[in-house]
Write a protein that holds these residues in place. Structure first.
Motif, PDB file in Angstrom:
ATOM      1  N   ASN A   1     -11.590 -11.493  22.997  1.00  0.00           N
ATOM      2  CA  ASN A   1     -11.580 -10.298  21.828  1.00  0.00           C
ATOM      3  C   ASN A   1     -12.549 -10.659  20.904  1.00  0.00           C
ATOM      4  N   TYR A   2     -11.550 -12.237  19.882  1.00  0.00           N
ATOM      5  CA  TYR A   2     -11.608 -12.801  19.110  1.00  0.00           C
ATOM      6  C   TYR A   2     -12.895 -13.085  19.501  1.00  0.00           C
ATOM      7  N   LEU A   3     -12.886 -14.366  20.119  1.00  0.00           N
ATOM      8  CA  LEU A   3     -14.311 -14.684  20.180  1.00  0.00           C
ATOM      9  C   LEU A   3     -15.448 -13.932  19.917  1.00  0.00           C
ATOM     10  N   LYS A   4     -15.535 -12.836  20.755  1.00  0.00           N
ATOM     11  CA  LYS A   4     -16.691 -11.769  21.387  1.00  0.00           C
ATOM     12  C   LYS A   4     -17.232 -11.227  19.546  1.00  0.00           C
ATOM     13  N   LYS A   5     -15.891 -11.049  18.635  1.00  0.00           N
ATOM     14  CA  LYS A   5     -16.560 -10.773  17.531  1.00  0.00           C
ATOM     15  C   LYS A   5     -16.608 -11.308  16.238  1.00  0.00           C
ATOM     16  N   ASN A   6     -16.042 -12.715  16.755  1.00  0.00           N
ATOM     17  CA  ASN A   6     -16.370 -14.142  15.795  1.00  0.00           C
ATOM     18  C   ASN A   6     -17.085 -15.022  16.200  1.00  0.00           C
ATOM     19  N   PRO A   7     -18.401 -15.457  16.767  1.00  0.00           N
ATOM     20  CA  PRO A   7     -18.747 -16.528  17.747  1.00  0.00           C
ATOM     21  C   PRO A   7     -18.460 -17.496  16.982  1.00  0.00           C
ATOM     22  N   PRO A   8     -18.032 -18.304  17.038  1.00  0.00           N
ATOM     23  CA  PRO A   8     -18.599 -20.130  16.880  1.00  0.00           C
ATOM     24  C   PRO A   8     -20.551 -20.555  15.617  1.00  0.00           C
ATOM     25  N   ILE A   9     -20.095 -20.691  15.336  1.00  0.00           N
ATOM     26  CA  ILE A   9     -21.174 -21.237  14.277  1.00  0.00           C
ATOM     27  C   ILE A   9     -21.883 -21.960  15.543  1.00  0.00           C
ATOM     28  N   ASN A  10     -23.644 -21.784  16.282  1.00  0.00           N
ATOM     29  CA  ASN A  10     -24.134 -22.005  16.448  1.00  0.00           C
ATOM     30  C   ASN A  10     -25.439 -22.885  15.509  1.00  0.00           C
ATOM     31  N   GLU A  11     -26.421 -23.341  16.095  1.00  0.00           N
ATOM     32  CA  GLU A  11     -27.771 -23.603  15.405  1.00  0.00           C
ATOM     33  C   GLU A  11     -28.659 -22.857  14.902  1.00  0.00           C
ATOM     34  N   GLN A  12     -28.947 -21.608  15.748  1.00  0.00           N
ATOM     35  CA  GLN A  12     -29.733 -20.727  15.134  1.00  0.00           C
ATOM     36  C   GLN A  12     -29.045 -20.007  13.958  1.00  0.00           C
ATOM     37  N   MET A  13     -27.630 -20.157  13.886  1.00  0.00           N
ATOM     38  CA  MET A  13     -26.357 -19.640  12.830  1.00  0.00           C
ATOM     39  C   MET A  13     -26.531 -19.983  11.924  1.00  0.00           C
ATOM     40  N   LEU A  14     -27.170 -21.435  11.405  1.00  0.00           N
ATOM     41  CA  LEU A  14     -26.625 -22.621  10.848  1.00  0.00           C
ATOM     42  C   LEU A  14     -28.172 -22.517  10.431  1.00  0.00           C
ATOM     43  N   ARG A  15     -29.187 -22.360  11.170  1.00  0.00           N
ATOM     44  CA  ARG A  15     -31.230 -22.438  10.638  1.00  0.00           C
ATOM     45  C   ARG A  15     -30.978 -21.496   9.424  1.00  0.00           C
ATOM     46  N   THR A  16     -30.458 -19.982   9.744  1.00  0.00           N
ATOM     47  CA  THR A  16     -29.931 -18.754   9.255  1.00  0.00           C
ATOM     48  C   THR A  16     -29.828 -19.010   7.547  1.00  0.00           C
ATOM     49  N   LEU A  17     -28.177 -19.987   8.144  1.00  0.00           N
ATOM     50  CA  LEU A  17     -27.847 -19.926   6.552  1.00  0.00           C
ATOM     51  C   LEU A  17     -28.144 -21.029   5.827  1.00  0.00           C
TER      52      LEU A  17
ATOM     53  N   ILE B   1     -30.082 -29.917  10.272  1.00  0.00           N
ATOM     54  CA  ILE B   1     -28.827 -29.513  11.398  1.00  0.00           C
ATOM     55  C   ILE B   1     -28.033 -29.918  11.928  1.00  0.00           C
ATOM     56  N   ASN B   2     -28.431 -30.766  12.877  1.00  0.00           N
ATOM     57  CA  ASN B   2     -28.070 -31.765  13.636  1.00  0.00           C
ATOM     58  C   ASN B   2     -27.090 -32.422  13.031  1.00  0.00           C
ATOM     59  N   GLN B   3     -27.091 -32.820  12.229  1.00  0.00           N
ATOM     60  CA  GLN B   3     -26.089 -33.332  11.147  1.00  0.00           C
ATOM     61  C   GLN B   3     -24.676 -32.468  10.572  1.00  0.00           C
ATOM     62  N   MET B   4     -25.221 -31.690  10.646  1.00  0.00           N
ATOM     63  CA  MET B   4     -24.392 -30.311   9.578  1.00  0.00           C
ATOM     64  C   MET B   4     -23.754 -30.171  11.017  1.00  0.00           C
ATOM     65  N   MET B   5     -24.523 -30.059  12.568  1.00  0.00           N
ATOM     66  CA  MET B   5     -23.229 -29.891  13.536  1.00  0.00           C
ATOM     67  C   MET B   5     -22.629 -30.722  13.733  1.00  0.00           C
ATOM     68  N   ARG B   6     -23.082 -31.767  13.831  1.00  0.00           N
ATOM     69  CA  ARG B   6     -21.581 -33.210  13.859  1.00  0.00           C
ATOM     70  C   ARG B   6     -20.662 -32.954  13.244  1.00  0.00           C
ATOM     71  N   GLN B   7     -20.901 -33.219  11.907  1.00  0.00           N
ATOM     72  CA  GLN B   7     -20.112 -32.876  10.847  1.00  0.00           C
ATOM     73  C   GLN B   7     -19.100 -31.973  11.058  1.00  0.00           C
ATOM     74  N   MET B   8     -19.190 -30.999  11.553  1.00  0.00           N
ATOM     75  CA  MET B   8     -18.767 -29.632  11.717  1.00  0.00           C
ATOM     76  C   MET B   8     -17.971 -29.801  13.239  1.00  0.00           C
ATOM     77  N   ASN B   9     -18.387 -30.454  14.055  1.00  0.00           N
ATOM     78  CA  ASN B   9     -17.900 -30.861  15.006  1.00  0.00           C
ATOM     79  C   ASN B   9     -16.593 -31.846  14.948  1.00  0.00           C
ATOM     80  N   ASN B  10     -16.639 -32.132  13.439  1.00  0.00           N
ATOM     81  CA  ASN B  10     -16.366 -33.988  13.273  1.00  0.00           C
ATOM     82  C   ASN B  10     -14.594 -32.838  12.973  1.00  0.00           C
ATOM     83  N   GLN B  11     -15.315 -32.897  11.553  1.00  0.00           N
ATOM     84  CA  GLN B  11     -14.003 -31.297  11.295  1.00  0.00           C
ATOM     85  C   GLN B  11     -13.461 -30.712  11.894  1.00  0.00           C
TER      86      GLN B  11
END
Length: 74
Positions: free
Chosen positions: A31-47, A60-70
């Protein structure tokens, strides 16, 4: 004889509690993941567009890598 029953009931109660706890935690996380999905590339682009930045694929790739590493560092 009574000690055996007490131990047996304790073990059964422990196993039932573990199983019930697992399914409750699983349902909660689904339920938590349904209400709060993890950030994907499209959400990052919009942000980035909302912040006034022009999102390039490289950024976008750089930020996704940083988020995954974190996330893996936690």
């Amino acid at each position: 004889m009574n000690v055996i029953w007490v131990v047996l009931i304790g073990i059964v109660a422990l196993l039932a509690g573990l199983a019930l706890g697992f399914f409750i935690a699983r349902k909660y996380m689904m339920n938590y993941l349904k209400k709060n999905p993890p950030i994907n590339e499209q959400m990052l682009r919009t942000l980035m567009m909302q912040m006034g930045q022009k999102p390039s694929k490289k950024k976008i790739n750089q930020m996704m890598r940083q988020m995954n590493n974190q996330q893996q560092g936690k």
